[in-house]
Motif scaffolding. Structure first.
Motif, PDB file in Angstrom:
ATOM      1  N   UNK A 135     -10.688  34.023 -14.426  1.00 35.17           N
ATOM      2  CA  UNK A 135      -9.566  34.950 -14.501  1.00 35.17           C
ATOM      3  C   UNK A 135     -10.079  36.361 -14.233  1.00 35.17           C
ATOM      4  N   UNK A 136      -9.234  37.191 -13.644  1.00 33.14           N
ATOM      5  CA  UNK A 136      -9.618  38.578 -13.399  1.00 33.14           C
ATOM      6  C   UNK A 136      -8.394  39.482 -13.461  1.00 33.14           C
ATOM      7  N   UNK A 137      -8.650  40.749 -13.736  1.00 33.51           N
ATOM      8  CA  UNK A 137      -7.601  41.756 -13.823  1.00 33.51           C
ATOM      9  C   UNK A 137      -8.086  42.990 -13.091  1.00 33.51           C
ATOM     10  N   UNK A 138      -7.412  43.324 -11.992  1.00 33.61           N
ATOM     11  CA  UNK A 138      -7.795  44.488 -11.200  1.00 33.61           C
ATOM     12  C   UNK A 138      -7.168  45.738 -11.807  1.00 33.61           C
TER      13      UNK A 138
ATOM     14  N   UNK B 245     -13.857  34.113 -18.435  1.00 31.41           N
ATOM     15  CA  UNK B 245     -13.615  32.669 -18.496  1.00 31.41           C
ATOM     16  C   UNK B 245     -12.439  32.461 -19.444  1.00 31.41           C
ATOM     17  N   UNK B 246     -11.304  31.923 -18.935  1.00 33.06           N
ATOM     18  CA  UNK B 246     -10.102  31.835 -19.763  1.00 33.06           C
ATOM     19  C   UNK B 246     -10.071  30.633 -20.704  1.00 33.06           C
ATOM     20  N   UNK B 247     -11.141  29.832 -20.711  1.00 31.13           N
ATOM     21  CA  UNK B 247     -11.146  28.615 -21.513  1.00 31.13           C
ATOM     22  C   UNK B 247     -10.762  27.410 -20.682  1.00 31.13           C
ATOM     23  N   UNK B 248     -11.034  26.225 -21.189  1.00 32.28           N
ATOM     24  CA  UNK B 248     -10.720  25.001 -20.460  1.00 32.28           C
ATOM     25  C   UNK B 248     -11.781  24.693 -19.420  1.00 32.28           C
TER      26      UNK B 248
END
Length: 439
Positions: free
Chosen positions: A278-281, A290-293
């Motif tokens: 996951x990323x947020x610009x 790492x968002x889990x899973x």
């Protein structure tokens, strides 16, 4: 290489670090200052070994270099360019391949140039003969001697028509740095168009060069008799940003990379998302986590820009050892870039290397018997090990593996990582890594 880093792995990397200017641009812009007859200013300069090497080489040739290290600003004054002693060049160049790019600017300024034997990371074939052939096409006379190679331009340099068999970054840089002051028109076909190349073109245009870039990878340069200085802020290092992103993914961490920018990283971001990251610009950087899973296996093929760059491949392969299923990675830029996987296999990774082109179209290495494809099976827990750093990007990948593994790893030869990663040990500490440096 020297230096030893002891790492106790198994802890997610969390926190914030900053990336500054791109290693693959900053050193070339510094060389470009030689072409000018007025001072230049370069900002957002990282504290890396390559910058120190180029600074030393410029000083040897009479350039005044004032590096404000904390602010990341370098002032370069080439008013008094002069020839350097052969032994001094050899001593300061070390393993760097940068001296080959001094040739064009020095031929313009002094009428001659000298380069020693060149080193660099052992990741594939990087012969200087092609650089020398390009210089010959501009009118340079090449004299190979015992200590190195002497170049002269008794009749000056003139424009040339050059077509690259492969869009090589180094060959494109060589052509640009030579053509801008060569008499007449130069046409370069099949040129590299990486963001770092475009930033170099921007610098040369600021200095007074006339350069146009067509959509078919053709670059045209109209030579000018004189160039001035430049004032420029380097683009961010997309390789370092991608490396820390891969570290966040492999260690199940969360890292905000201040200074990272989206436009140069769009291909990486797409792949990062496909794997499950996951990323947020944001305006001032990009957060990677790492968002889990479970992470997902992928099919990946490196390529020249705008493809997935080869320097992102090695750190991401470490993260792929933690993905579920079979990932296929086809390396098409450097033929020997999978040497770093031997250490990963010793840590428990399931990676098989193949000579065939896997996961994509046939490439130029397919008929040359190189191990340039990999199959990564995961997820596999990594265990601690003693590791020797093989090269710059492979070395950082080994750091990621040691940080991911359970137990205490000893990574030796870490000094080579300083060539391209600014204050990486300080950044590891800021992210909560349990690492101890021994001299």
């Amino acid at each position: 290489m020297s230096g030893l880093l002891t790492i106790e792995g198994g802890t997610p990397l969390n926190g914030e670090i900053t990336v500054r200017g791109a290693k693959n641009f900053v050193s070339k812009a510094m060389v470009a200052s030689l072409l000018g007859e007025e001072p230049s200013v370069l900002r957002n300069v990282p504290l890396i070994r390559d910058v120190d090497v180029v600074s030393d080489l410029l000083r040897l040739h009479g350039v005044t270099v004032d590096h404000e290290r904390e602010s990341g600003v370098i002032h370069l004054d080439p008013s008094n360019v002069e020839s350097a002693h052969v032994a001094d060049i050899d001593a300061h160049a070390g393993s760097s391949r940068i001296p080959i790019l001094f040739c064009g600017p020095l031929l313009h300024r002094l009428g001659e140039a000298f380069i020693p034997d060149l080193g660099g990371c052992r990741i594939g074939d990087r012969p200087i003969d092609y650089h020398l052939e390009i210089l010959r096409q501009f009118g340079a006379v090449v004299d190979k001697r015992t200590q190195g190679i002497h170049l002269s331009a008794p009749r000056g340099l003139h424009g040339a028509r050059i077509e690259l068999p492969y869009p090589s970054v180094g060959a494109t840089e060589q052509t640009l740095l030579t053509a801008v002051r060569a008499a007449g028109l130069t046409e370069l076909r099949n040129a590299a168009i990486e963001p770092e190349i475009m930033d170099l073109i921007a610098v040369l245009q600021k200095m007074g060069a006339i350069i146009s870039v067509d959509t078919d990878r053709t670059v045209r340069i109209e030579g000018v008799a004189r160039l001035g200085g430049f004032s420029h802020t380097s683009l961010a290092d997309r390789i370092e940003a991608g490396s820390w992103a891969s570290a966040a993914l492999a260690t199940q961490g969360d890292i905000f990379v201040r200074g990272a920018t989206q436009p140069e990283m769009m291909t990486f971001l797409n792949t990062f998302r496909k794997v499950g990251g996951a990323f947020d610009v944001r305006e001032d950087g990009i957060r990677f986590w790492h968002p889990g899973g479970e992470l997902s296996s992928i099919v990946l093929e490196t390529d020249v820009h705008p493809g997935f760059m080869t320097d992102w491949q090695q750190p991401l392969v470490v993260a792929l050892t933690q993905a579920t299923g079979l990932s296929i990675v086809h390396e098409t830029v450097y033929e020997n870039r999978f040497g770093f996987t031997e250490a990963l296999r010793g840590m428990g990774a399931k990676i098989q290397i193949y000579r065939e082109c896997l996961g994509g179209l046939q490439c130029r290495f397919g008929q040359r018997n190189f191990n340039h494809s990999a199959v990564v099976s995961g997820p596999t827990p990594l265990r601690a090990a003693d590791i020797m750093v093989p090269d710059l990007r492979g070395g950082f990948s080994h750091l990621i593996a040691a940080l991911t593994a359970q137990g205490t790893s000893r990574v030796s030869g870490i000094d080579i990582i300083n060539r391209g990663y600014e204050n990486f040990q300080v950044k590891l500490e800021a992210l909560g890594a349990r690492a101890l440096v021994a001299a």
